[in-house]
Design an enzyme around this catalytic site. Sequence first.
Site, PDB file in Angstrom:
ATOM      1  N   HIS A   1       0.823  -1.125  -0.143  1.00 16.55           N
ATOM      2  CA  HIS A   1       0.120  -0.055   0.120  1.00 16.55           C
ATOM      3  C   HIS A   1       0.962   1.154   0.070  1.00 16.55           C
ATOM      4  O   HIS A   1       1.986   1.217   0.458  1.00 16.55           O
ATOM      5  CB  HIS A   1      -0.931   0.268   1.296  1.00 16.55           C
ATOM      6  CG  HIS A   1      -1.358  -1.239   1.658  1.00 16.55           C
ATOM      7  ND1 HIS A   1      -1.207  -2.216   2.396  1.00 16.55           N
ATOM      8  CD2 HIS A   1      -3.069  -1.249   1.652  1.00 16.55           C
ATOM      9  CE1 HIS A   1      -2.143  -3.041   2.444  1.00 16.55           C
ATOM     10  NE2 HIS A   1      -3.283  -2.488   2.073  1.00 16.55           N
TER      11      HIS A   1
ATOM     12  N   ASP B   1       2.589   2.250   3.362  1.00 14.79           N
ATOM     13  CA  ASP B   1       3.639   1.059   3.713  1.00 14.79           C
ATOM     14  C   ASP B   1       4.930   1.378   3.584  1.00 14.79           C
ATOM     15  O   ASP B   1       5.779   0.890   4.274  1.00 14.79           O
ATOM     16  CB  ASP B   1       3.422  -0.343   3.093  1.00 14.79           C
ATOM     17  CG  ASP B   1       2.156  -0.927   3.271  1.00 14.79           C
ATOM     18  OD1 ASP B   1       1.213  -0.500   4.029  1.00 14.79           O
ATOM     19  OD2 ASP B   1       1.598  -1.678   2.627  1.00 14.79           O
TER      20      ASP B   1
END
EC number: 5.3.1.5
Length: 437
Positions: free
Chosen positions: A99, A102
């Site tokens: 993501h 992240d």
Amino acid sequence: MSYFDQVSKVTYEGRESNNPYAFKFYNPEEKIGGKTMEDILRYGVAYWHTFTGDGSDPFGAGTAKRPWDHLTGMDQAKARVEAAFEFFEKIDAPFFCFHDIDIAPEGTTMRETNKNLDEITAMIQSYMKTSKTKLLWNTANNFTNPRFTHGAGTSSHADVYAIAAAKIKKGLEIGKELGAENYVFWGGREGYETLLNTNMKLELDNLARLYHMAIDYAREIGFDAQFLIEPKPKEPTTHQYDFDVATATSFLYQYGLQDHFKFNIEANHATLAGHSFEHELRTARESGMLGSVDANQGDLLLGWDTDEFPTDLYATTLAMYEILKNGGLGRGGLNFDAKVRRGSFETDDLFHAHIAGMDAFAVGLKVAQKMIDDKFFESIVDKRYETFTTGIGEKIVSGKTSLKELEAHALDIDNVDLQSGQLEKIKARMNQYLLSV
Ligand code: XLS
Ligand code: NI
Ligand code: NI
């Protein structure tokens, strides 16, 4: 600088090996049904669980001990990229997934966040030049930031909708830059707690509008990744709109999106929906929409997404049976959307977890291929439906009969010759197969 000194490259040593840092069943070069294991299984490492997650849960702070713990902000993000590519190399991962948040910390404004993302994306891109590990998929995290409390694409606030859209736009650009094979939409907080404060029609219409805009923008920038929807029935919201494959399929058809999406099926989401993993895979496969897999497992005694590394050989075998019957996963893969348990806080555990998951699906693949080659179960199915291949059955299947004709046929039946479903024989045979690799 090395982050995982204790481990050199993990290789295949066979089932008799006692080396904890070796594969016992996953042999990337071994051919199964004409293709290598590596090409069929297409394993992916989930960046969020393996490099960003810290083992925290609602009852306690993080437990994980990681060599990047002493750093913060962008320095920590960069250390994680270095560590990630060392890990990919050592575990021999063909793919990874992430993501946006992240890989890079959020700034105070979206401009600042995007700047952080650009810097880390460039760093990842330069690592990818010399690494064999490719991007299976990326996605936008449109659920962690407090502004997504009421959803993102289904938010009750237009500004939040715009922010979600902007994050997806950026995600598509990053995906294109890094050559992602797929782009994932997991419904985060797209759902509701009570209908008494919810305009369900507006929320679903808006979500579909967002998907249409994403398709248009990907086309505009020449990003040709496969789009994937990842169904989940609940958690974090009480009722998630993309409940399961069947529900999401009907949403896609209702809004004319069916030709642009396939499914990313997560084992633990299937069981939360009251289905088996293979049920979801089969449902997607039958409509040509099996795209990719989030390979994990849940704990059936618990009612949430525990995201454990998959070790249940029965489940991996039945999953691989569906995947092989699908002709493989195409551009998809098996992404370990799985985290080490809170008590497994050493970096070593990251290796053991991935080895366990990779071996479990390798066993599943080998057993499933045998099941398919032998046609034992297929012949049970063929025999079970054989009355549909001749006479009145053939007429039913070809649509050449009517209630009148069926009545005429039925009135003369005095005894139906039903056969046993052979459930116990099937299960015993399945165990024989499992023990045969
Ligand atoms: C959460 C989901 C999530 C998606 C990607 O339950 O599994 O991790 O895979 O957003
Ligand atoms: Ni997932
Ligand atoms: Ni999940």
